[in-house]
Design a protein around this motif. Sequence first.
Motif, PDB file in Angstrom:
ATOM      1  N   ALA A   1      29.355  41.631  38.930  1.00 31.93           N
ATOM      2  CA  ALA A   1      30.599  41.386  40.205  1.00 31.93           C
ATOM      3  C   ALA A   1      30.650  39.893  40.336  1.00 31.93           C
ATOM      4  O   ALA A   1      31.793  39.532  41.125  1.00 31.93           O
ATOM      5  N   ASP A   2      29.327  39.437  40.281  1.00 30.94           N
ATOM      6  CA  ASP A   2      30.075  38.007  40.914  1.00 30.94           C
ATOM      7  C   ASP A   2      31.333  36.874  40.206  1.00 30.94           C
ATOM      8  O   ASP A   2      31.606  36.203  40.747  1.00 30.94           O
ATOM      9  N   ALA A   3      31.484  37.380  38.911  1.00 33.82           N
ATOM     10  CA  ALA A   3      32.499  37.316  38.511  1.00 33.82           C
ATOM     11  C   ALA A   3      33.971  37.474  39.033  1.00 33.82           C
ATOM     12  O   ALA A   3      34.667  36.246  38.790  1.00 33.82           O
ATOM     13  N   VAL A   4      33.009  38.802  39.223  1.00 33.94           N
ATOM     14  CA  VAL A   4      35.542  39.146  39.908  1.00 33.94           C
ATOM     15  C   VAL A   4      35.278  38.223  42.000  1.00 33.94           C
ATOM     16  O   VAL A   4      36.613  38.147  41.381  1.00 33.94           O
ATOM     17  N   ARG A   5      34.521  38.359  41.829  1.00 32.53           N
ATOM     18  CA  ARG A   5      34.454  37.691  43.156  1.00 32.53           C
ATOM     19  C   ARG A   5      34.755  36.336  42.821  1.00 32.53           C
ATOM     20  O   ARG A   5      35.388  35.788  43.606  1.00 32.53           O
ATOM     21  N   ASP A   6      34.652  35.504  42.133  1.00 36.85           N
ATOM     22  CA  ASP A   6      34.807  34.352  41.549  1.00 36.85           C
ATOM     23  C   ASP A   6      36.417  34.301  41.438  1.00 36.85           C
ATOM     24  O   ASP A   6      36.994  33.012  41.760  1.00 36.85           O
ATOM     25  N   ALA A   7      36.785  35.321  40.755  1.00 31.38           N
ATOM     26  CA  ALA A   7      37.932  35.205  39.803  1.00 31.38           C
ATOM     27  C   ALA A   7      39.118  35.438  41.431  1.00 31.38           C
ATOM     28  O   ALA A   7      40.122  35.082  41.731  1.00 31.38           O
ATOM     29  N   HIS A   8      38.484  36.538  42.566  1.00 29.58           N
ATOM     30  CA  HIS A   8      39.357  37.029  43.896  1.00 29.58           C
ATOM     31  C   HIS A   8      39.169  35.509  44.654  1.00 29.58           C
ATOM     32  O   HIS A   8      40.242  35.216  45.089  1.00 29.58           O
ATOM     33  N   ALA A   9      37.565  34.834  44.482  1.00 25.22           N
ATOM     34  CA  ALA A   9      38.385  33.953  45.126  1.00 25.22           C
ATOM     35  C   ALA A   9      40.040  32.628  44.455  1.00 25.22           C
ATOM     36  O   ALA A   9      39.814  31.486  45.223  1.00 25.22           O
ATOM     37  N   ALA A  10      39.731  32.615  42.785  1.00 25.58           N
ATOM     38  CA  ALA A  10      40.585  31.943  42.695  1.00 25.58           C
ATOM     39  C   ALA A  10      42.425  32.775  43.085  1.00 25.58           C
ATOM     40  O   ALA A  10      43.109  32.140  42.186  1.00 25.58           O
ATOM     41  N   GLY A  11      42.566  34.044  43.499  1.00 23.92           N
ATOM     42  CA  GLY A  11      43.355  33.996  44.001  1.00 23.92           C
ATOM     43  C   GLY A  11      44.145  35.425  43.097  1.00 23.92           C
ATOM     44  O   GLY A  11      44.628  36.182  43.328  1.00 23.92           O
ATOM     45  N   GLN A  12      43.025  35.526  41.901  1.00 22.05           N
ATOM     46  CA  GLN A  12      43.590  37.252  41.143  1.00 22.05           C
ATOM     47  C   GLN A  12      42.915  38.940  42.295  1.00 22.05           C
ATOM     48  O   GLN A  12      41.912  38.862  43.117  1.00 22.05           O
ATOM     49  N   HIS A  13      44.063  39.716  41.934  1.00 18.41           N
ATOM     50  CA  HIS A  13      43.597  40.922  42.697  1.00 18.41           C
ATOM     51  C   HIS A  13      43.076  41.641  41.816  1.00 18.41           C
ATOM     52  O   HIS A  13      42.484  43.414  42.727  1.00 18.41           O
ATOM     53  N   ALA A  14      44.305  41.900  41.190  1.00 15.21           N
ATOM     54  CA  ALA A  14      43.912  43.084  40.211  1.00 15.21           C
ATOM     55  C   ALA A  14      42.763  43.113  38.741  1.00 15.21           C
ATOM     56  O   ALA A  14      43.215  42.031  37.968  1.00 15.21           O
ATOM     57  N   PHE A  15      41.629  43.779  39.179  1.00 13.60           N
ATOM     58  CA  PHE A  15      40.839  43.715  37.905  1.00 13.60           C
ATOM     59  C   PHE A  15      41.228  45.571  37.449  1.00 13.60           C
ATOM     60  O   PHE A  15      41.131  46.409  37.489  1.00 13.60           O
ATOM     61  N   GLY A  16      41.278  45.365  35.654  1.00 12.02           N
ATOM     62  CA  GLY A  16      41.076  46.226  35.010  1.00 12.02           C
ATOM     63  C   GLY A  16      38.959  46.886  34.442  1.00 12.02           C
ATOM     64  O   GLY A  16      39.136  45.656  33.635  1.00 12.02           O
ATOM     65  N   GLU A  17      39.598  47.652  34.174  1.00  6.21           N
ATOM     66  CA  GLU A  17      38.132  48.426  33.924  1.00  6.21           C
ATOM     67  C   GLU A  17      38.227  49.392  32.800  1.00  6.21           C
ATOM     68  O   GLU A  17      38.708  50.329  32.832  1.00  6.21           O
ATOM     69  N   ASN A  18      37.198  49.436  31.856  1.00  2.00           N
ATOM     70  CA  ASN A  18      37.008  50.287  30.799  1.00  2.00           C
ATOM     71  C   ASN A  18      35.681  51.648  31.057  1.00  2.00           C
ATOM     72  O   ASN A  18      36.085  52.993  30.739  1.00  2.00           O
ATOM     73  N   TYR A  19      34.800  51.014  31.565  1.00  2.00           N
ATOM     74  CA  TYR A  19      33.624  52.213  31.875  1.00  2.00           C
ATOM     75  C   TYR A  19      32.891  52.800  33.183  1.00  2.00           C
ATOM     76  O   TYR A  19      33.436  51.747  33.650  1.00  2.00           O
ATOM     77  N   VAL A  20      33.690  53.739  33.388  1.00  2.01           N
ATOM     78  CA  VAL A  20      33.715  54.387  34.913  1.00  2.01           C
ATOM     79  C   VAL A  20      32.411  54.150  35.537  1.00  2.01           C
ATOM     80  O   VAL A  20      32.121  53.470  36.585  1.00  2.01           O
ATOM     81  N   GLN A  21      31.055  53.625  35.345  1.00  8.47           N
ATOM     82  CA  GLN A  21      29.839  54.146  35.644  1.00  8.47           C
ATOM     83  C   GLN A  21      30.310  52.319  36.304  1.00  8.47           C
ATOM     84  O   GLN A  21      29.349  52.225  37.247  1.00  8.47           O
ATOM     85  N   GLU A  22      30.445  51.554  35.261  1.00 13.60           N
ATOM     86  CA  GLU A  22      29.981  50.167  35.136  1.00 13.60           C
ATOM     87  C   GLU A  22      31.189  49.576  36.377  1.00 13.60           C
ATOM     88  O   GLU A  22      30.778  48.981  36.877  1.00 13.60           O
TER      89      GLU A  22
END
Length: 231
Positions: free
Chosen positions: A40-61
């Motif tokens: 989640a920290d990596a996603v938070r960092d990317a969001h802080a850099a202006g990224q809004h759309a994220f792709g995930e392969n595994y439902v539980q993760e």
Amino acid sequence: MATISAKLQEVRGRIAAACERFGRPVQSVTLLAVSKTFGADAVRDAHAAGQHAFGENYVQEALAKMAALGDLRDRLEWHLIGPLQSNKTRAVAEAFDWVHSVDRLKVAQRLAEQRPPSLPPLQLCLQVNVSGEASKSGVAPADAAALARAVAALPRERAVLRGLMAIPEPAGDFEQQRRPHRALRELLQSLRDGGLALDTLSMGMSADLDAAVAEGATIVRVGSAIFGTRG
């Protein structure tokens, strides 16, 4: 070591350069940051850099990550890009914004039935096995039209068919990379010519992004070039 912000900037620059080279508006291509196996920290960092759309392969993760990022829920868009088993459709219908990996009518029907009416319609893409690989999920190109018509007929207040997705087999040569992306673009055009209102081509990853943009990708799925090599 480059930060996620710096690497995002590099990828956006690459998309912009490809769009310029092939005569496309840069706003016609959406970057989907593939955050599978990263926390989640990596996603938070990317969001802080202006990224809004994220792709995930595994439902539980993905669900665990969404819970950890609950404070950002209305600012993030979550896309499922991995295979979806029928027994996990409810969790996906309740949590995701997009599903790129629909390859059976049963899965699409369950997603539509289980989408909470309080949420906007789930956005769907059909995954097409353009390279005919036995190891890959996806509907065969010859069967895509029938499946697309059936999925498009589902209640639009619950689920909307937006287009096609593919994961072609790797190819080193640029022209070889273009061929499966061209095939997917031509398939989308034939569906549109048949009366379906589709606007999305989800294709292209870190290695073949330029070829995908050349052939009309509207969503490119990039992971390693943003987050680094997976362990």
